[in-house]
Structure formats: C-alpha cells, structure tokens
Write an enzyme that holds these catalytic residues in place. Structure first.
Site, PDB file in Angstrom:
ATOM      1  N   SER A  87      -7.799   0.918   4.003  1.00 40.16           N
ATOM      2  CA  SER A  87      -8.287   0.460   2.693  1.00 40.16           C
ATOM      3  C   SER A  87      -9.511  -0.426   2.865  1.00 40.16           C
ATOM      4  O   SER A  87      -9.727  -1.019   3.922  1.00 40.16           O
ATOM      5  CB  SER A  87      -7.182  -0.351   2.017  1.00 40.16           C
ATOM      6  OG  SER A  87      -7.639  -0.916   0.810  1.00 40.16           O
ATOM      7  N   SER A  88     -10.294  -0.528   1.795  1.00 40.19           N
ATOM      8  CA  SER A  88     -11.394  -1.496   1.756  1.00 40.19           C
ATOM      9  C   SER A  88     -11.040  -2.723   0.931  1.00 40.19           C
ATOM     10  O   SER A  88     -11.859  -3.636   0.800  1.00 40.19           O
ATOM     11  CB  SER A  88     -12.628  -0.852   1.117  1.00 40.19           C
ATOM     12  OG  SER A  88     -13.069   0.223   1.881  1.00 40.19           O
ATOM     13  N   ARG A 130       0.853  -1.194   0.000  1.00 40.17           N
ATOM     14  CA  ARG A 130       0.000   0.000   0.000  1.00 40.17           C
ATOM     15  C   ARG A 130       0.888   1.242   0.000  1.00 40.17           C
ATOM     16  O   ARG A 130       1.981   1.240   0.587  1.00 40.17           O
ATOM     17  CB  ARG A 130      -0.821  -0.047   1.288  1.00 40.17           C
ATOM     18  CG  ARG A 130      -1.793   1.078   1.488  1.00 40.17           C
ATOM     19  CD  ARG A 130      -3.137   0.655   1.102  1.00 40.17           C
ATOM     20  NE  ARG A 130      -4.176   1.571   1.548  1.00 40.17           N
ATOM     21  CZ  ARG A 130      -5.139   2.016   0.750  1.00 40.17           C
ATOM     22  NH1 ARG A 130      -5.188   1.654  -0.523  1.00 40.17           N
ATOM     23  NH2 ARG A 130      -6.082   2.804   1.235  1.00 40.17           N
ATOM     24  N   THR A 151      -4.341  -0.489  -6.891  1.00 41.14           N
ATOM     25  CA  THR A 151      -5.145   0.682  -7.237  1.00 41.14           C
ATOM     26  C   THR A 151      -4.334   1.960  -7.318  1.00 41.14           C
ATOM     27  O   THR A 151      -3.243   2.059  -6.738  1.00 41.14           O
ATOM     28  CB  THR A 151      -6.256   0.863  -6.163  1.00 41.14           C
ATOM     29  OG1 THR A 151      -7.122   1.918  -6.552  1.00 41.14           O
ATOM     30  CG2 THR A 151      -5.686   1.157  -4.793  1.00 41.14           C
ATOM     31  N   GLY A 179     -13.907  -1.088  -6.130  1.00 43.85           N
ATOM     32  CA  GLY A 179     -15.217  -0.501  -5.820  1.00 43.85           C
ATOM     33  C   GLY A 179     -15.257   0.344  -4.560  1.00 43.85           C
ATOM     34  O   GLY A 179     -16.327   0.532  -3.982  1.00 43.85           O
ATOM     35  N   GLY A 180     -14.103   0.828  -4.099  1.00 47.79           N
ATOM     36  CA  GLY A 180     -14.092   1.716  -2.930  1.00 47.79           C
ATOM     37  C   GLY A 180     -14.732   1.036  -1.733  1.00 47.79           C
ATOM     38  O   GLY A 180     -14.503  -0.152  -1.475  1.00 47.79           O
ATOM     39  N   THR A 235     -10.292   0.643  -9.363  1.00 55.13           N
ATOM     40  CA  THR A 235      -9.242  -0.171  -8.760  1.00 55.13           C
ATOM     41  C   THR A 235      -9.273  -1.426  -9.595  1.00 55.13           C
ATOM     42  O   THR A 235     -10.131  -1.547 -10.468  1.00 55.13           O
ATOM     43  CB  THR A 235      -9.600  -0.454  -7.280  1.00 55.13           C
ATOM     44  OG1 THR A 235      -9.542   0.780  -6.565  1.00 55.13           O
ATOM     45  CG2 THR A 235      -8.682  -1.441  -6.604  1.00 55.13           C
TER      46      THR A 235
HETATM   47  O1  DON Z   1      -8.045   1.125  -0.815  1.00 58.08           O
HETATM   48  C1  DON Z   1      -9.204   1.453  -0.999  1.00 58.08           C
HETATM   49  O2  DON Z   1     -10.127   1.051  -0.330  1.00 58.08           O
HETATM   50  C2  DON Z   1      -9.538   2.379  -2.155  1.00 58.08           C
HETATM   51  N1  DON Z   1      -8.397   3.195  -2.446  1.00 58.08           N
HETATM   52  C3  DON Z   1      -9.972   1.581  -3.313  1.00 58.08           C
HETATM   53  C4  DON Z   1     -10.417   2.447  -4.437  1.00 58.08           C
HETATM   54  C5  DON Z   1     -11.318   1.759  -5.357  1.00 58.08           C
HETATM   55  O3  DON Z   1     -11.655   0.622  -5.212  1.00 58.08           O
HETATM   56  C6  DON Z   1     -11.825   2.556  -6.477  1.00 58.08           C
HETATM   57  N2  DON Z   1     -12.476   1.666  -7.413  1.00 58.08           N
HETATM   58  N3  DON Z   1     -13.372   1.286  -7.888  1.00 58.08           N
END
Ligand code: DON
Length: 568
Positions: free
Chosen positions: A452-453, A99, A399, A473-474, A381
């Site tokens: 992070s998710s 990360r 990501t 997907g955040g 991501t």
């Molecule tokens: O690490 C995380 O949770 C976020 N930076 C992920 C970002 C993400 O999945 C965007 N995408 N669809």
C-alpha cells in the site's frame, strides 16, 4: 495566510511571497480542545459529537469510519480495508493493519491471460476483491482503546443509512462520474444510481440494506460480519459470481497490530506506517535524503525545493518497486532502507543542478530495472484525523482502492466490494492502476496483504502531539504527505495553506515530474529548463492535516473536495 508565532520573520516573508503567487492563502479552522478533519462533513460532525459526548479519539475514529461507509461510499467502506495509527497522550503508539488479504484460493498468476499478459480482472469484477478488513479493524480499535459502547458508535452510521441524508453536490458528482462502473452491477445501479434516475443534490439518500447490515454489526460486532449472516451471504454471492472470498477467508481474517515506524527529522519525531505500507519507509527515507541539503532555502515550491524533493521521491520509488511488501511474506529490509549511510549515499547521488534520469537510478540496495508505466486518473480512498481533548491522536486511511471499489455491491448487504488485489504485482515489472511496478516481493500469495501507499502519520515535538496527517491518492499519497509535512515543518505554513499548495509528484517510472494544475508557471519553466520531463495533473493526494500551534489545534482540509474541519 497566518504566520505561526514561532516562525522566524524571514521565513514568514519568504513563505508569504511564494504563497501569494502559488496558492490561495487561508486561515485554518482552529479549536481549543479537540478536532476532526475528514473528507465528508456529516462524518466529520459524527466524530465531533462523539468527542463532545465524552468519547476519546479512537471512539470518534471508529464512529467516523462507519459513518463514512454510509455518507462517502466511493471510499468509506465496510468492504475494504486500511490502517489506523494511534498515539495516546501518554506517548504509547500502535498501528492497526486491517488491510484486505488475498483469499486462500488466490494464485500468483490469477490475473494473467493465456499469453501471460495482465487482464483487468484485478480491477473489475468479483475476483478483484481481497478479504475485507475494515469492520475487524474498527472493532479491534474499539476493544483496545474505546470507552463508549460499541453499539453507540455504530448508531450514527446506522441512522444515516436508515433515515437517509441530503445528497451533497460532491456525492451526486461522484455517483455521476462512476456511472459506467456502477451501472455494470445491478445492485449498485439500483442503490447508487436509483436504477438510472440519478440522485441530485438536496435529495434524500437512504440505504436500507446497509442499515440492516449495520444493525447486525451493532448487535453482533465483527463476529457477525466475519462469521454470521453477513459472512454467509457475502461468501455465497462471491461463489455464485466467481469471486474468491469464502466463509473460510472471512472467518480467518485477523487484524495485525504492528509497531509503527518511528524516526527523527530535525526537532520532530515522526510516527508512521510500517509495511505492508510503503508509505512510512517512503516518508522517513525521503525526509532523510532531504535533511542537510538545504532544499528549503528558497521557499515552498521553489525550483530548488521541487528539485530536491522530486529527486528524493524518484529514489524512494525505485526502492519501493523492489523491496516493499507484506512483511509476513517477504523480509522487507526496512533497517537498510532507512540506514543513515544508505540514505546519505542516496542523497550524494543528487546533482544540485540537474535531474538524474530514472534509468540511472535502480532500487538502491541492489540495482534493478523495471518496465515503463502508465497513469490512472480516477481513484478514491479516504483519510481522517482525530485529536481529543486529552491529546490522544488517531490517523486513519482506509479504502476500497478504486472509486466505489470494483463497483459491485454485495446483494442485500448494501456495501461495495474492494478491488484491492490490484495493489499486488499481477506480473513483475508491469504497472498497476497507479502506474507502480513490483516484483516477487509483492507477488500474489494466499493470505498476503498487497503493498500500500497509505501513509497515516503522527508527528510529535518535545514529546507532545504536533501534527496528524494523511491522504488518499494511490501512489501520490506518500509524496503528498511528504510535501505537506515539509510545508509545515520546514516552510512553517499553517495546515490549510499547506494542503492548498499546488503539489507535484515523481515516482521514478515513468521518468516524469507531474505538476498539479495551477503550479507556478515560472517554476515549471525553470524545472523544464533543468531537464525535467513535465506533465500536468489535476488529481493529487488530497491531504488532511491537524497541527498544534501554541496550544491551539489548527485543521487543514482538502478544499478541492468537500472536507470539513470540525472541532470545539
Ligand atoms: O493502498 C493503496 O495504496 C491504494 N489502494 C490506495 C488507493 C487510493 O488511494 C485511491 N485514491 N485516491
């Protein structure tokens, strides 16, 4: 839909009935020996080729990750970071945390204006980047587990960048939808928008600067990226534009090898992401809350299933807002959050007939409240899984955070920069771009990794590989991964049907149940009658999964994108 041989007839029929109303039923792609699922077909095929040439799952994962940096620039990257979960056929597991880290000069309030309100600087501009981890992560994985020469794994990416490849409609669309952000940076505009004459599907896209960077990495490895010419040029560009990442930050960057989180659910063993991901705690806690509720009795996406899953999600996201962060900087109470008594108490607070308003649910270990949140739609991501013929399995999520990161390309280096700093809590209680809030635990500190998710997960049954799964997907990643896991484990769906099933999401604040467009209307009406505030969403976590079904690998990939299952 194909019913797996092991599943009971009644469950098959129930699943089939529910699915006919809810989703297109599709056979998964099958393979006898080895399989890759990835969100971009050229990169998936790079992985398959490595496996066919005798490389192992980690070799393939490294080659795919580097190839995606070329073919899927909205998320694949050299300038971002991520997580790699490895389970070897002999049962050994590890988790590589590559990360991004907050630069040395980062400060707690760096994204607040004079009035103390958050600015957009954590998302846009040079100051939004953390120190990238991807190249270090891939090299670490290769040194520890790889069997092929490093340069051989960089070669496919290098060729794709140097010789170019045919632009897919998906790639053309992704450039188009990020046009505004990419136009703001001259180097990004020149490379990804061809100086304003946008690429059309079928045209060849070459990236000579990225090819040069990859050629240096092929020769000099991660040392070149973190201490060599790439490092010097990146740090110089950062300094010239007010960015924080310095040669010291790059030279100090370290991959952290962590023990994955592990837990049991019914007859399955779940191996998943530890902090600084919140995802693994989330998946294990939510499965624990669901276990014993009989949430599965009415089938997937039934009112009962959605209700119990949404209530589990709500409770976990309340905890996430308070207790999850980089464990090197904050004492994350993982054991307490997963303790059987605590999980059972959380389960007991679910009313079988009504949603619990989020205002009555605080972080459970000690009650707290957070501010109302907003929702951000466009993001990117990427996730991929690899299983090789020996049974080694790898799940990678990495990501740039936003689609195309902060939209800035390091001049002359050809790769985009991340805006991962937005995953920190810029101000306690104020939502980030995914609408999630955090407090002191996830405040910015030099060297710290933002929460992070991302939830790369591998599941075994009777000590053998059963499933690999993960998603972009955040904040919707963790809930998307949870749903596909229960769709396969509890509802006995094949992985393609599971990833195609319309999804839902709850993240505690705002107190809203998000239903993906296409969610069965009668279920939606019944959930609204129960008292759920409901909003439709188009974007959900785009889950990728491989499942072992009676000795045959089955792959499910996101048909809402260009994903590909590539096996042999
Ligand atoms: O690490 C995380 O949770 C976020 N930076 C992920 C970002 C993400 O999945 C965007 N995408 N669809």
């Amino acid at each position: 839909m194909s019913c797996r041989q092991s599943r009971p007839l009644a469950v098959c029929l129930l699943t089939l009935l529910t699915l006919t109303a809810a989703a297109r039923a599709k056979d998964p792609v099958r393979a006898a020996h080895a399989m890759v699922v990835a969100q971009e077909p050229l990169a998936a095929d790079v992985g398959r080729r490595v496996l066919l040439d005798g490389g192992n799952a980690v070799d393939a994962a490294v080659a795919i990750g580097l190839a995606l940096a070329v073919t899927h620039p909205s998320a694949g990257n050299l300038g971002g970071g991520g997580f790699m979960l490895v389970r070897l056929a002999n049962g050994k597991t590890t988790f590589l945390d590559f990360r991004e880290a907050a630069p040395e000069k980062a400060t707690r309030d760096m994204y607040l204006d004079a009035e103390g309100n958050p600015t957009k600087d954590s998302i846009f501009g040079w100051r939004s980047s953390g120190t990238p981890g991807s190249v270090a992560g891939f090299e670490f994985a290769h040194k520890k587990f790889g069997s092929k020469p490093w340069a051989e794994l960089v070669a496919p990416a290098l060729q794709l960048a140097r010789n170019g490849f045919s632009v897919s409609q998906t790639l053309a669309d992704s450039f188009h939808s990020s046009e505004k952000m990419l136009t703001a940076d001259p180097e990004s505009k020149r490379i990804f928008l061809r100086d304003g004459t946008q690429y059309k599907a079928g045209e060849t896209f070459k990236q000579p600067e990225l090819a040069d960077t990859l050629a240096r990495i092929a020769k000099g490895g991660a040392k070149e990226f973190y201490e060599g010419e790439t490092a010097k040029r990146l740090a110089a560009a950062m300094a010239a534009h007010g960015g924080l990442v310095s040669t010291r930050d790059l030279a100090a960057y370290k991959v952290v090898e962590r023990a994955p989180l592990e837990g049991n659910y019914k007859q399955f063993h779940i191996i998943t992401a530890p902090p600084p991901s919140a995802g693994g705690v989330g998946v294990l806690q939510m499965l624990g809350i669901l276990d014993g509720t009989n949430f599965e009795s009415d089938g997937p996406n039934s009112v009962k299933a959605v209700h119990y899953e949404a209530e589990a999600m709500r409770r976990f996201y309340a905890d996430r807002s308070e207790y999850l962060a980089d464990p090197q900087f904050y004492n994350v109470p993982v054991k307490s959050l997963l303790a059987a008594d605590y999980v059972a108490w959380r389960r007991r607070t679910i009313d079988p007939n009504h949603p619990t308003p989020s205002e009555y649910i605080g972080p459970g270990l000690q009650r707290a409240q957070a501010a109302h949140v907003s929702w951000f739609e466009s993001s990117e991501t990427t996730h991929y899984n690899v299983v090789d013929a020996k049974g080694n399995a790898v799940a990678v999520t990495y990501t740039l955070n936003n689609s195309f990161g902060n939209g800035i390309t390091a001049p002359g280096l050809g790769f985009l920069l991340n805006d991962e700093m937005d995953d920190f809590a810029a101000k306690p209680g104020v939502p980030n771009m995914f609408g999630v809030t955090g407090g002191d635990a996830n405040a910015i500190e030099p060297g710290k990794r933002p929460l992070s998710s991302m939830t790369p997960t591998i599941i075994t049954k009777d000590g053998k590989f059963f499933m690999a799964v993960g998603a972009p997907g955040g904040s919707r990643i963790t809930t998307g991964v949870l749903q596909v896991i229960v769709d396969v484990l509890d509802f006995h769906m094949n992985p393609q049907d599971a990833v195609d099933l319309p999804r839902f999401h709850h993240q505690w604040k705002p107190d809203t149940l998000y239903l993906q467009n296409g969610f069965p209307a009668d279920t939606e009406a019944a959930l609204a009658r129960m008292g759920y505030p409901i909003k439709p969403i188009s974007g959900v976590a785009r889950v990728e999964a491989i499942v072992m079904n009676n000795g045959v690998l089955e792959g499910g990939t996101e048909s809402r994108l260009d994903g590909k299952v590539s096996g042999y």
